[in-house]
Design a protein around this motif. Sequence first.
Motif, PDB file in Angstrom:
ATOM      1  N   TYR A 176       0.771  -1.248  -0.008  1.00  0.00           N
ATOM      2  CA  TYR A 176      -0.083   0.015   0.001  1.00  0.00           C
ATOM      3  C   TYR A 176       0.962   1.255  -0.076  1.00  0.00           C
ATOM      4  CZ  TYR A 176      -3.479   3.590   1.665  1.00  0.00           C
ATOM      5  OH  TYR A 176      -3.897   4.700   1.649  1.00  0.00           O
ATOM      6  N   ILE A 177       1.929   1.202   0.746  1.00  0.00           N
ATOM      7  CA  ILE A 177       2.885   2.296   0.823  1.00  0.00           C
ATOM      8  C   ILE A 177       3.571   2.498  -0.542  1.00  0.00           C
ATOM      9  CG2 ILE A 177       4.797   3.471   1.901  1.00  0.00           C
ATOM     10  CD1 ILE A 177       3.801   2.174   4.524  1.00  0.00           C
ATOM     11  N   ARG A 178       4.008   1.770  -1.170  1.00  0.00           N
ATOM     12  CA  ARG A 178       4.673   1.509  -2.418  1.00  0.00           C
ATOM     13  C   ARG A 178       3.584   2.166  -3.384  1.00  0.00           C
ATOM     14  NH1 ARG A 178       5.033  -1.106  -7.093  1.00  0.00           N
ATOM     15  NH2 ARG A 178       7.476  -1.356  -8.079  1.00  0.00           N
TER      16      ARG A 178
ATOM     17  N   ASN B 230       1.849   6.575  -6.976  1.00  0.00           N
ATOM     18  CA  ASN B 230       1.076   7.508  -7.409  1.00  0.00           C
ATOM     19  C   ASN B 230       0.949   8.820  -6.890  1.00  0.00           C
ATOM     20  OD1 ASN B 230      -0.116   5.315  -9.233  1.00  0.00           O
ATOM     21  ND2 ASN B 230      -1.254   4.396  -7.710  1.00  0.00           N
ATOM     22  N   ALA B 231       1.690   9.349  -6.349  1.00  0.00           N
ATOM     23  CA  ALA B 231       1.695  10.628  -5.542  1.00  0.00           C
ATOM     24  C   ALA B 231       2.233  11.700  -6.579  1.00  0.00           C
ATOM     25  CB  ALA B 231       2.629  10.597  -4.294  1.00  0.00           C
ATOM     26  N   SER B 232       1.710  12.810  -6.486  1.00  0.00           N
ATOM     27  CA  SER B 232       1.963  13.870  -7.179  1.00  0.00           C
ATOM     28  C   SER B 232       3.397  14.593  -6.519  1.00  0.00           C
ATOM     29  CB  SER B 232       1.225  14.944  -7.509  1.00  0.00           C
ATOM     30  OG  SER B 232       0.892  15.468  -5.964  1.00  0.00           O
ATOM     31  N   PRO B 233       4.282  15.401  -7.537  1.00  0.00           N
ATOM     32  CA  PRO B 233       5.370  15.816  -6.700  1.00  0.00           C
ATOM     33  C   PRO B 233       5.033  16.972  -5.534  1.00  0.00           C
ATOM     34  CG  PRO B 233       5.495  15.978  -9.029  1.00  0.00           C
ATOM     35  CD  PRO B 233       4.085  15.620  -8.754  1.00  0.00           C
ATOM     36  N   GLU B 234       4.029  17.500  -5.452  1.00  0.00           N
ATOM     37  CA  GLU B 234       3.631  18.470  -4.327  1.00  0.00           C
ATOM     38  C   GLU B 234       3.621  17.199  -3.164  1.00  0.00           C
ATOM     39  OE1 GLU B 234       1.159  18.666  -6.777  1.00  0.00           O
ATOM     40  OE2 GLU B 234       2.586  19.783  -8.003  1.00  0.00           O
ATOM     41  N   GLU B 235       2.924  16.031  -3.216  1.00  0.00           N
ATOM     42  CA  GLU B 235       2.611  15.266  -2.228  1.00  0.00           C
ATOM     43  C   GLU B 235       3.860  14.624  -1.675  1.00  0.00           C
ATOM     44  OE1 GLU B 235      -1.897  13.756  -3.104  1.00  0.00           O
ATOM     45  OE2 GLU B 235      -0.082  12.730  -4.136  1.00  0.00           O
TER      46      GLU B 235
END
Length: 149
Positions: free
Chosen positions: A50-52, A57-62
């Motif tokens: 889940y963490i991977r 799928n995270a954006s650069p801001e996240e």
Amino acid sequence: MNFPIIDVSKQSVAQFATECSKGRAMRTVAWYRVVRPALVLCMWVLAAVYIRWCLANASPEELSLDAFMPGITGIAAVAAAMTVWTIGRQMDAINTHRARRMPVSDDVSLDATREIAVGNAGRCLVAYHDDDGAVSHVVSMPEFERQTA
């Protein structure tokens, strides 16, 4: 049941069979040695997957340091509290002049209670539980070894 909670996963089928039926003893050993560890391992693997997925799928801001700071601060606060607690417990263990109060149980003699209270027996205790899962009594490790010998 008449065995210590602490050592329950180390017991054999024959030891469990003295307390219950052979089938229940096999299920109990399977639970403590196979099923429960497998469940814990599966939870860790699912958390890692889940963490991977979240990081992939995270954006650069996240993924910026500002987004991680509240979590990092919380983890640091918990680590600091645990460190202070550990240091305090060590200082408390060194202070042998302080009187320690322990509840007196019917199953533990007054001499054994006094021995534990002054620190001669260390902090090794064995807890027993009843059929409902509540702790029924606690004995010192030397007394437990005398009972099982």
